[in-house]
Structures are given as C-alpha cells and as structure tokens.
Scaffold this motif. Structure first.
Motif, PDB file in Angstrom:
ATOM      1  N   SER A 182       0.830  -1.205   0.000  1.00 52.53           N
ATOM      2  CA  SER A 182       0.000   0.000   0.000  1.00 52.53           C
ATOM      3  C   SER A 182       0.860   1.249   0.000  1.00 52.53           C
ATOM      4  O   SER A 182       1.915   1.291   0.647  1.00 52.53           O
ATOM      5  CB  SER A 182      -0.921   0.025   1.233  1.00 52.53           C
ATOM      6  N   ALA A 183       0.411   2.279  -0.744  1.00 50.86           N
ATOM      7  CA  ALA A 183       1.125   3.557  -0.802  1.00 50.86           C
ATOM      8  C   ALA A 183       0.129   4.695  -0.750  1.00 50.86           C
ATOM      9  O   ALA A 183      -0.922   4.657  -1.391  1.00 50.86           O
ATOM     10  CB  ALA A 183       1.968   3.641  -2.070  1.00 50.86           C
ATOM     11  N   TRP A 184       0.479   5.724   0.033  1.00 56.73           N
ATOM     12  CA  TRP A 184      -0.304   6.957   0.118  1.00 56.73           C
ATOM     13  C   TRP A 184       0.593   8.102  -0.337  1.00 56.73           C
ATOM     14  O   TRP A 184       1.685   8.302   0.216  1.00 56.73           O
ATOM     15  CB  TRP A 184      -0.778   7.199   1.545  1.00 56.73           C
ATOM     16  N   CYS A 185       0.155   8.831  -1.358  1.00 54.06           N
ATOM     17  CA  CYS A 185       1.000   9.844  -1.985  1.00 54.06           C
ATOM     18  C   CYS A 185       0.273  11.178  -2.027  1.00 54.06           C
ATOM     19  O   CYS A 185      -0.898  11.248  -2.421  1.00 54.06           O
ATOM     20  CB  CYS A 185       1.368   9.433  -3.409  1.00 54.06           C
ATOM     21  N   ARG A 186       0.988  12.223  -1.657  1.00 52.82           N
ATOM     22  CA  ARG A 186       0.456  13.578  -1.711  1.00 52.82           C
ATOM     23  C   ARG A 186       1.445  14.452  -2.484  1.00 52.82           C
ATOM     24  O   ARG A 186       2.571  14.640  -2.051  1.00 52.82           O
ATOM     25  CB  ARG A 186       0.236  14.129  -0.303  1.00 52.82           C
ATOM     26  N   GLN A 187       1.028  14.916  -3.623  1.00 48.49           N
ATOM     27  CA  GLN A 187       1.823  15.775  -4.495  1.00 48.49           C
ATOM     28  C   GLN A 187       2.997  15.021  -5.114  1.00 48.49           C
ATOM     29  O   GLN A 187       4.125  15.052  -4.621  1.00 48.49           O
ATOM     30  CB  GLN A 187       2.319  17.022  -3.746  1.00 48.49           C
ATOM     31  N   LEU A 188       2.689  14.332  -6.198  1.00 46.74           N
ATOM     32  CA  LEU A 188       3.712  13.687  -7.018  1.00 46.74           C
ATOM     33  C   LEU A 188       3.994  14.553  -8.237  1.00 46.74           C
ATOM     34  O   LEU A 188       3.066  15.072  -8.868  1.00 46.74           O
ATOM     35  CB  LEU A 188       3.245  12.309  -7.488  1.00 46.74           C
ATOM     36  N   ASN A 192       1.236   0.440 -10.857  1.00 45.63           N
ATOM     37  CA  ASN A 192       0.668  -0.246  -9.707  1.00 45.63           C
ATOM     38  C   ASN A 192       0.414  -1.695 -10.097  1.00 45.63           C
ATOM     39  O   ASN A 192      -0.574  -2.013 -10.745  1.00 45.63           O
ATOM     40  CB  ASN A 192      -0.624   0.437  -9.259  1.00 45.63           C
ATOM     41  N   ASN A 193       1.322  -2.572  -9.710  1.00 43.03           N
ATOM     42  CA  ASN A 193       1.244  -3.984 -10.057  1.00 43.03           C
ATOM     43  C   ASN A 193       0.641  -4.760  -8.885  1.00 43.03           C
ATOM     44  O   ASN A 193       1.345  -5.328  -8.065  1.00 43.03           O
ATOM     45  CB  ASN A 193       2.633  -4.526 -10.407  1.00 43.03           C
ATOM     46  N   GLY A 194      -0.689  -4.724  -8.776  1.00 40.22           N
ATOM     47  CA  GLY A 194      -1.360  -5.491  -7.741  1.00 40.22           C
ATOM     48  C   GLY A 194      -1.340  -4.867  -6.365  1.00 40.22           C
ATOM     49  O   GLY A 194      -1.710  -5.515  -5.381  1.00 40.22           O
ATOM     50  N   GLY A 195      -0.935  -3.609  -6.267  1.00 37.00           N
ATOM     51  CA  GLY A 195      -0.886  -2.940  -4.982  1.00 37.00           C
ATOM     52  C   GLY A 195      -2.122  -2.096  -4.715  1.00 37.00           C
ATOM     53  O   GLY A 195      -3.118  -2.147  -5.448  1.00 37.00           O
ATOM     54  N   LYS A 196      -2.050  -1.306  -3.659  1.00 36.97           N
ATOM     55  CA  LYS A 196      -3.123  -0.390  -3.287  1.00 36.97           C
ATOM     56  C   LYS A 196      -2.527   1.009  -3.244  1.00 36.97           C
ATOM     57  O   LYS A 196      -1.706   1.321  -2.381  1.00 36.97           O
ATOM     58  CB  LYS A 196      -3.708  -0.775  -1.929  1.00 36.97           C
ATOM     59  N   LEU A 197      -2.939   1.835  -4.195  1.00 38.22           N
ATOM     60  CA  LEU A 197      -2.307   3.128  -4.420  1.00 38.22           C
ATOM     61  C   LEU A 197      -3.321   4.250  -4.263  1.00 38.22           C
ATOM     62  O   LEU A 197      -4.360   4.257  -4.923  1.00 38.22           O
ATOM     63  CB  LEU A 197      -1.693   3.160  -5.825  1.00 38.22           C
ATOM     64  N   TRP A 198      -2.999   5.211  -3.380  1.00 37.77           N
ATOM     65  CA  TRP A 198      -3.846   6.376  -3.123  1.00 37.77           C
ATOM     66  C   TRP A 198      -3.029   7.632  -3.421  1.00 37.77           C
ATOM     67  O   TRP A 198      -1.922   7.780  -2.894  1.00 37.77           O
ATOM     68  CB  TRP A 198      -4.314   6.369  -1.670  1.00 37.77           C
ATOM     69  N   ILE A 199      -3.564   8.507  -4.279  1.00 34.76           N
ATOM     70  CA  ILE A 199      -2.842   9.717  -4.689  1.00 34.76           C
ATOM     71  C   ILE A 199      -3.747  10.926  -4.535  1.00 34.76           C
ATOM     72  O   ILE A 199      -4.889  10.923  -5.010  1.00 34.76           O
ATOM     73  CB  ILE A 199      -2.366   9.616  -6.158  1.00 34.76           C
ATOM     74  N   LEU A 200      -3.237  11.962  -3.901  1.00 33.84           N
ATOM     75  CA  LEU A 200      -3.903  13.256  -3.835  1.00 33.84           C
ATOM     76  C   LEU A 200      -2.948  14.297  -4.411  1.00 33.84           C
ATOM     77  O   LEU A 200      -2.009  14.727  -3.751  1.00 33.84           O
ATOM     78  CB  LEU A 200      -4.279  13.613  -2.395  1.00 33.84           C
ATOM     79  N   GLY A 201      -3.172  14.657  -5.667  1.00 34.26           N
ATOM     80  CA  GLY A 201      -2.324  15.647  -6.326  1.00 34.26           C
ATOM     81  C   GLY A 201      -1.188  15.013  -7.091  1.00 34.26           C
ATOM     82  O   GLY A 201      -0.288  14.406  -6.515  1.00 34.26           O
ATOM     83  N   MET A 202      -1.250  15.134  -8.424  1.00 34.91           N
ATOM     84  CA  MET A 202      -0.211  14.552  -9.275  1.00 34.91           C
ATOM     85  C   MET A 202      -0.069  15.400 -10.527  1.00 34.91           C
ATOM     86  O   MET A 202      -1.060  15.776 -11.152  1.00 34.91           O
ATOM     87  CB  MET A 202      -0.586  13.119  -9.659  1.00 34.91           C
ATOM     88  N   LYS A 203       1.173  15.728 -10.877  1.00 31.22           N
ATOM     89  CA  LYS A 203       1.446  16.494 -12.091  1.00 31.22           C
ATOM     90  C   LYS A 203       2.507  15.751 -12.888  1.00 31.22           C
ATOM     91  O   LYS A 203       3.470  15.201 -12.326  1.00 31.22           O
ATOM     92  CB  LYS A 203       1.917  17.902 -11.728  1.00 31.22           C
ATOM     93  N   THR A 204       2.311  15.687 -14.207  1.00 29.60           N
ATOM     94  CA  THR A 204       3.257  14.974 -15.052  1.00 29.60           C
ATOM     95  C   THR A 204       3.671  15.826 -16.241  1.00 29.60           C
ATOM     96  O   THR A 204       2.942  16.721 -16.667  1.00 29.60           O
ATOM     97  CB  THR A 204       2.669  13.655 -15.571  1.00 29.60           C
TER      98      THR A 204
END
Length: 268
Positions: free
Chosen positions: A157-163, A174-186
């Motif tokens: 599991s990963a919790w991400c804020r501002q990537l 995300n290979n079978g994981g649990k991914l939470w993202i708040l804010g992402m710019k690419t």
C-alpha cells in the motif's frame, strides 16, 4: 474511494544525529560517498544529515538498516551517474519507520533508485531525484516527491500527496498494490498510471502538461483486470498534439476505450 486514507506518520526528531562528512564523505562530490553513508547508517545513529551547502556523489548500493530512522538533506544536494541504489531492508534491530527527506539532485541528472524491500514503513518527503520502487510488504508514503513511484509487489500500500513525475515512458505503475494519490502532475509522454494484476488505484487531482505532444494510441491511463477511481483530471497542451486516448480498460476479455478527457472515471 476504495482505500482508507492514512496520514503520513510522524518520525521522532530525538536521538543521536551524525554528520555524513564525519564518516569520510566528500562534500565536493568528487568521490563516491556511498561507503561513507553505509558507515554512518551502521554506526547506530538515529539521524544522518547532509549539511547545507554540500553536494555529495552517490553511485553504489547502500543498505538502509538498523537504528537509523531519518536521512535528511537539510537542503543538501547530490548527484549520481545512475548506479546508486538505496535499499530499505530488514534486520534484527530496525527502526519501525524510516524517512528520507529534504534533498535534491542536479537538475536534469540521474535519479537514485530507492527500493522498499522491507516490512517496515518508508516515508519519502520533500525530495527531488528519487525513483521509489515498492518491493516490500510495509507501507509507503510519498509527500512532495519529484521523481518516480512504482508499486511492484502485489498487496503493498502507498499513500502519496503531491507527485511530480517528469519521465518518458510509464510514469507510475501499480502492479497489484493499493495506491492512493492526492495531487499529481506529469510532463513528457507516457502512460500516467498503469494499474494491473488486481491493483486498486484511487487518484484525485491529476494535471497533465503534455509539453512534448502525445503519441497516437497511447493511453494516458491503463487498467487491466484491476480497479481505478480517477477524478479531477486536466491537461494543458500548446503544440496541438493533446491526448487522444485517455483510458484503456480491460476486464477479462472485454476492452473499452475512453477518447475524451473524463473529469471522473470509475472502472468497472
């Protein structure tokens, strides 16, 4: 959202602090300081700091183990030729949480690969120039990360804020994981989030600056036999080559494509 929201853990500031230079690191960045960093980690210190005004060169493997719970840059800088790998591993007397924070690489330079191979919690905060790879069972938190993030081990599991990911090719996997993202710019060209192998992705606030145009037929989001909730998606493009395929979702033998930019996307 499919995932419970977790706040980033607070890591204690007390304990013994050591200066990386005291273990033979070269503050001018001419010699590889990886061995010095390993000695500092194995010294039993709680915190290792890179002094402000320095720029260290790292280009070898480092094992993050034992009592160390914080590696902090104090706005110190580093560079690498692309061979630096820092591995969070398990041992007999480990700190339960480790944070890597407040440091950056040279603009446009290679990144350090930071591999989470542990049952412990890893926190990455306010850094530029790290490719974070999840291969462990412990939680992962990323706050203000400019680099890359991939969950490679199912169930992590990963919790991400501002990537902030400026990378050519798949930007976040995300290979079978649990991914939470708040804010992402690419920036640049590549699938923004790839969710496969039964993974679960919840992402809100995604800004795509397609400054190099977009490749025809390339999905901005790829979902394969997985679950994804995406919302707050936006794009800015100035060369008349915007995204033309936003989502490609496959569930079993059925595939569907979303050509127009969705504000909200709920997978099946």
């Amino acid at each position: 959202t499919h995932l419970p929201i977790k706040e980033t853990p607070e890591v204690a500031w007390d304990g013994r602090w050591v200066n990386l230079e005291a273990f033979g690191a070269d503050p001018e960045g001419k010699q590889d300081s990886s061995a010095a960093l390993q000695r500092a980690i194995d010294s039993g210190a709680d915190t290792i700091y890179l002094p402000a005004g320095t720029e260290f060169f790292f280009d070898s493997e480092v094992l993050i183990r034992g009592a160390v719970r914080r590696i902090i840059g104090l706005e110190g800088r580093f560079h690498t030729n692309g061979k630096a790998v820092w591995r969070l591993v398990d041992g007999p007397k480990d700190a339960p949480e480790v944070i890597v924070e407040r440091m950056s690489n040279r603009s446009g330079g290679h990144n350090i690969e930071l591999r989470h191979e542990s049952k412990r919690t890893l926190i990455v905060s306010s850094v530029i120039g790290f490719d974070v790879e999840g291969h462990g069972s412990g939680d992962l938190f990323a706050d203000d990360l400019c680099g890359q993030l991939n969950l490679q081990r199912p169930g992590q599991s990963a919790w991400c804020r501002q990537l902030n990911i400026e990378h050519t090719g798949t930007m976040c996997r995300n290979n079978g994981g649990k991914l939470w993202i708040l804010g992402m710019k690419t920036e640049r060209v590549g699938t923004i989030i790839e969710t496969v192998n039964g993974g679960i992705t919840d992402a809100a606030g995604i800004f795509l600056y397609s400054n190099e145009g977009w490749r025809e037929g390339l999905p901005a989001f790829l979902i394969e036999n997985s679950t994804a909730t995406l919302c707050g998606i936006n794009e800015r493009n100035y060369n008349r080559q915007p995204v033309t395929l936003w989502v490609r979702e496959t569930q079993g033998h059925e595939t569907r494509a979303t050509l127009k930019m969705p504000w909200v996307y709920l997978s099946r």
